[in-house]
Design a protein around this motif. Structure first.
Motif, PDB file in Angstrom:
ATOM      1  N   TYR A 132      22.935  -9.697 -20.341  1.00 42.15           N
ATOM      2  CA  TYR A 132      22.826  -8.238 -20.421  1.00 42.15           C
ATOM      3  C   TYR A 132      23.820  -7.513 -19.527  1.00 42.15           C
ATOM      4  O   TYR A 132      23.919  -6.290 -19.579  1.00 42.15           O
ATOM      5  CB  TYR A 132      21.384  -7.809 -20.104  1.00 42.15           C
ATOM      6  N   ARG A 133      24.531  -8.248 -18.684  1.00 42.67           N
ATOM      7  CA  ARG A 133      25.586  -7.661 -17.827  1.00 42.67           C
ATOM      8  C   ARG A 133      25.046  -6.489 -17.000  1.00 42.67           C
ATOM      9  O   ARG A 133      25.641  -5.408 -16.934  1.00 42.67           O
ATOM     10  CB  ARG A 133      26.773  -7.192 -18.667  1.00 42.67           C
ATOM     11  N   LEU A 141      24.149  -0.899 -16.923  1.00 49.85           N
ATOM     12  CA  LEU A 141      25.256  -1.751 -17.340  1.00 49.85           C
ATOM     13  C   LEU A 141      26.304  -1.856 -16.232  1.00 49.85           C
ATOM     14  O   LEU A 141      26.684  -0.849 -15.622  1.00 49.85           O
ATOM     15  CB  LEU A 141      25.896  -1.181 -18.609  1.00 49.85           C
ATOM     16  N   VAL A 148      33.158  -6.445 -19.887  1.00 51.45           N
ATOM     17  CA  VAL A 148      32.675  -5.145 -20.357  1.00 51.45           C
ATOM     18  C   VAL A 148      33.833  -4.158 -20.432  1.00 51.45           C
ATOM     19  O   VAL A 148      33.964  -3.391 -21.402  1.00 51.45           O
ATOM     20  CB  VAL A 148      31.549  -4.610 -19.446  1.00 51.45           C
ATOM     21  N   THR A 159      31.080  -9.298 -25.347  1.00 55.35           N
ATOM     22  CA  THR A 159      29.728  -9.237 -24.778  1.00 55.35           C
ATOM     23  C   THR A 159      28.749  -8.823 -25.869  1.00 55.35           C
ATOM     24  O   THR A 159      29.103  -8.141 -26.835  1.00 55.35           O
ATOM     25  CB  THR A 159      29.648  -8.219 -23.631  1.00 55.35           C
ATOM     26  N   LEU A 161      26.319  -6.700 -25.585  1.00 55.24           N
ATOM     27  CA  LEU A 161      26.147  -5.249 -25.579  1.00 55.24           C
ATOM     28  C   LEU A 161      27.313  -4.563 -26.281  1.00 55.24           C
ATOM     29  O   LEU A 161      27.142  -3.570 -26.999  1.00 55.24           O
ATOM     30  CB  LEU A 161      26.006  -4.732 -24.141  1.00 55.24           C
ATOM     31  N   THR A 165      26.880  -2.320 -29.684  1.00 55.31           N
ATOM     32  CA  THR A 165      27.278  -0.914 -29.673  1.00 55.31           C
ATOM     33  C   THR A 165      28.406  -0.643 -30.659  1.00 55.31           C
ATOM     34  O   THR A 165      28.387   0.368 -31.377  1.00 55.31           O
ATOM     35  CB  THR A 165      27.693  -0.480 -28.256  1.00 55.31           C
ATOM     36  N   SER A 183      15.019  -7.042 -28.496  1.00 52.08           N
ATOM     37  CA  SER A 183      15.269  -8.023 -27.448  1.00 52.08           C
ATOM     38  C   SER A 183      14.100  -8.999 -27.379  1.00 52.08           C
ATOM     39  O   SER A 183      12.934  -8.600 -27.388  1.00 52.08           O
ATOM     40  CB  SER A 183      15.434  -7.338 -26.090  1.00 52.08           C
ATOM     41  N   THR A 194      17.301  -2.642 -23.133  1.00 50.01           N
ATOM     42  CA  THR A 194      18.408  -2.826 -24.069  1.00 50.01           C
ATOM     43  C   THR A 194      18.930  -1.479 -24.552  1.00 50.01           C
ATOM     44  O   THR A 194      20.145  -1.253 -24.643  1.00 50.01           O
ATOM     45  CB  THR A 194      17.969  -3.695 -25.257  1.00 50.01           C
ATOM     46  N   LEU A 197      21.022   0.084 -21.857  1.00 49.91           N
ATOM     47  CA  LEU A 197      22.330  -0.541 -21.692  1.00 49.91           C
ATOM     48  C   LEU A 197      23.268  -0.192 -22.840  1.00 49.91           C
ATOM     49  O   LEU A 197      24.467   0.034 -22.626  1.00 49.91           O
ATOM     50  CB  LEU A 197      22.161  -2.055 -21.586  1.00 49.91           C
ATOM     51  N   VAL A 198      22.740  -0.148 -24.052  1.00 49.10           N
ATOM     52  CA  VAL A 198      23.564   0.259 -25.199  1.00 49.10           C
ATOM     53  C   VAL A 198      24.050   1.690 -25.008  1.00 49.10           C
ATOM     54  O   VAL A 198      25.232   2.005 -25.240  1.00 49.10           O
ATOM     55  CB  VAL A 198      22.773   0.107 -26.514  1.00 49.10           C
ATOM     56  N   PHE A 201      26.800   1.770 -22.439  1.00 49.65           N
ATOM     57  CA  PHE A 201      28.081   1.350 -23.001  1.00 49.65           C
ATOM     58  C   PHE A 201      28.687   2.492 -23.816  1.00 49.65           C
ATOM     59  O   PHE A 201      29.875   2.822 -23.659  1.00 49.65           O
ATOM     60  CB  PHE A 201      27.887   0.113 -23.887  1.00 49.65           C
TER      61      PHE A 201
END
Length: 489
Positions: A132-133, A141, A148, A159, A161, A165, A183, A194, A197-198, A201
């Motif tokens: 998941y970085r 993130l 990334v 990645t 993510l 995205t 997830s 998730t 994080l999306v 990004f």
């Protein structure tokens, strides 16, 4: 020996009829096509298609760091076997729900295209915690991560993510319809995380890209929380030989699992979904309670057994839990430290669940190694153990048993040769370690790692004292002395 495939299976008659392959249509993209996904998510999906007669949920499976599974499955037309080990095991079963296997490392643009396809309604993930970085300092993130940054710069995304995205971005441009991202990793609030994080990004993209993409995500994409559970050890050469004897064909993609499997899902889908409930999945409005039980009772005990077992030279989790002192430590962790800090789902009885956990760990047929369970500890102990430590300290209680598990992890880090420590933070941890490996040197050194321990825990005198005590017992007293301290200390 001929290899498993549609042609060879038909010729031999097989041992269990797979789904009618010509009828299966892709509907799911799964990122992280490891053994767990093939023994859990793919099994639930196949059984749901069989039960409902809706064959529109074939899985496009994507590997992340390696193309090994692609090389195993492509020559086999995506077929593989699941072997259950332990009491009440089902017969060997040939699985056919994976309709395509793609190397995400080698073909990232294909992954983006599959996510963007109008036929795809669901993306599922088993990419492990490190996939998941996440920046441990912010919980969001890690945009400073080199890969990334490359994904954000417009390179074909490597990645998970980035792939998700960019897939959503292309999906929006093509007007491919709503998408649900599910997830299946052991993270609290995994769906919410998730989604966060999306969006992080997307927000890091240039404004002219970010603004419309974020708006489309808000209107068309959901991220339900889930809890997954099944023990799936690494497949051995002996497992492959056993499958070959039973099947009469060579299966390079075989997986082995315990009979037990569980999936709890929040019913928060943006569009169509498989009828997973027909295959035993539970849709719940209280996934958080199931997550807490799994992470802080089962997963925490699993980690405790791994590190205690490694300190005592135990090769497998079954060997470790067979030690009466280690089993007692797990019981005390669950009943004394964890249960006072969490609210269980109404469907779970505490005593029954904890007993079941230890019985599952005792299954010698799984061969779940302490080394494998103990890997990536820096990514796991925060979620599995340190949350329990904090809750007990906040309530004025001593987290004696959770501290034992953390001290055992510290001892594992300090005594494992640098090139043998299986952890994404191995280099950072090794830099922190002092020359000496005694408690007074190692404990404060590792507590200084802010990617694992926050300042509050690192400076808590009671917690530090517990770590120093347990580390010294592990380091100086040996397995017998450690067992005496657990049972009689």
């Amino acid at each position: 020996m001929e290899r498993l495939s549609n042609t060879t299976l038909a010729a031999t008659g097989g041992v269990a009829a797979p789904l009618p392959r010509e009828s299966i249509q892709p509907g799911i993209v799964h990122l992280g096509l490891g053994a767990f996904a093939r023994a859990h998510t793919a099994v639930f999906t196949e059984n749901a298609m069989l039960a409902s007669g809706d064959f529109g949920w074939g899985i496009v499976g994507v590997t992340q760091r390696s193309d090994a599974v692609v090389r195993q499955l492509v020559p086999q037309d995506g077929l593989y076997t699941v072997t259950e080990r332990g009491g009440n095991s089902a017969p060997l079963h040939v699985m056919s729900s994976i309709v395509e296997a793609v190397s995400g490392r080698d073909n990232p643009e294909t992954v983006v295209q599959r996510i963007a396809a109008r036929t795809t309604s669901v993306v599922t993930l088993t990419i492990t915690e490190k996939g998941y970085r996440i920046d441990p300092r912010t919980g969001s993130l890690n945009v400073a991560d080199e890969q990334v940054q490359a994904d954000l710069a417009g390179n074909p995304p490597l990645t998970a993510l980035g792939q998700i995205t960019r897939g959503i971005q292309q999906r929006a441009r093509q007007d491919s319809g709503p998408l649900t991202v599910v997830s299946c990793d052991n993270l609290p609030g995994n769906g919410e995380l998730t989604g966060k994080l999306v969006r992080a990004f997307a927000s890091a993209l240039p404004h002219e890209e970010a603004s419309p993409l974020l708006a489309w995500i808000d209107a068309n994409v959901t991220f339900p929380n889930t809890m997954v559970d099944r023990m799936v050890p690494a497949t051995t050469s002996g497992d492959l030989a056993d499958v070959e004897r039973q099947l009469g064909l060579r299966d390079e993609g075989a997986v082995v699992a315990e009979p037990f499997m569980q999936w709890v899902i929040e019913d928060n889908f943006a569009g169509r979904r498989p009828r997973w409930e027909d295959s035993g999945a539970l849709f719940s409005t209280d996934v958080a309670a199931w997550e807490a039980a799994k992470l802080r009772l089962l997963n925490a005990s699993h980690s405790m057994l791994a590190y205690l077992g490694l300190a005592a030279g135990k090769a497998t989790i079954a060997d470790a839990v067979a030690d009466v002192s280690f089993r007692t430590a797990c019981e005390r962790l669950m009943f004394d430290d964890v249960l006072p800090t969490i609210d269980l789902p109404s469907e779970l009885d505490a005593e029954t669940y904890c007993k079941q956990v230890l019985e599952r760990f005792s299954n010698p047929a799984l061969g779940h190694t302490t080394a494998k369970v103990g890997s990536d500890g820096s990514q796991k102990i925060g979620l599995r153990l340190l949350s329990t430590v904090r809750d007990n300290l906040d309530a004025g209680r001593e987290p004696r048993w959770a501290a034992l598990a953390v001290a055992a992890w510290m001892h594992h880090v300090a005594t494992t040769p640098p090139d043998a420590l299986d952890d994404p933070m191995a280099s950072e941890l090794q830099v922190l370690l002092p020359a000496g490996h005694d408690a007074s040197a190692v404990v404060p050194a590792l507590l200084a790692c802010r990617s694992v321990f926050d300042e509050g825990l690192a400076s808590n005198a009671g917690f530090v004292q517990l770590l120093m005590h347990w580390y010294a017992v592990i380091d100086h007293n040996g397995p017998h002395g450690l067992g005496n301290e657990i049972l009689h200390g």
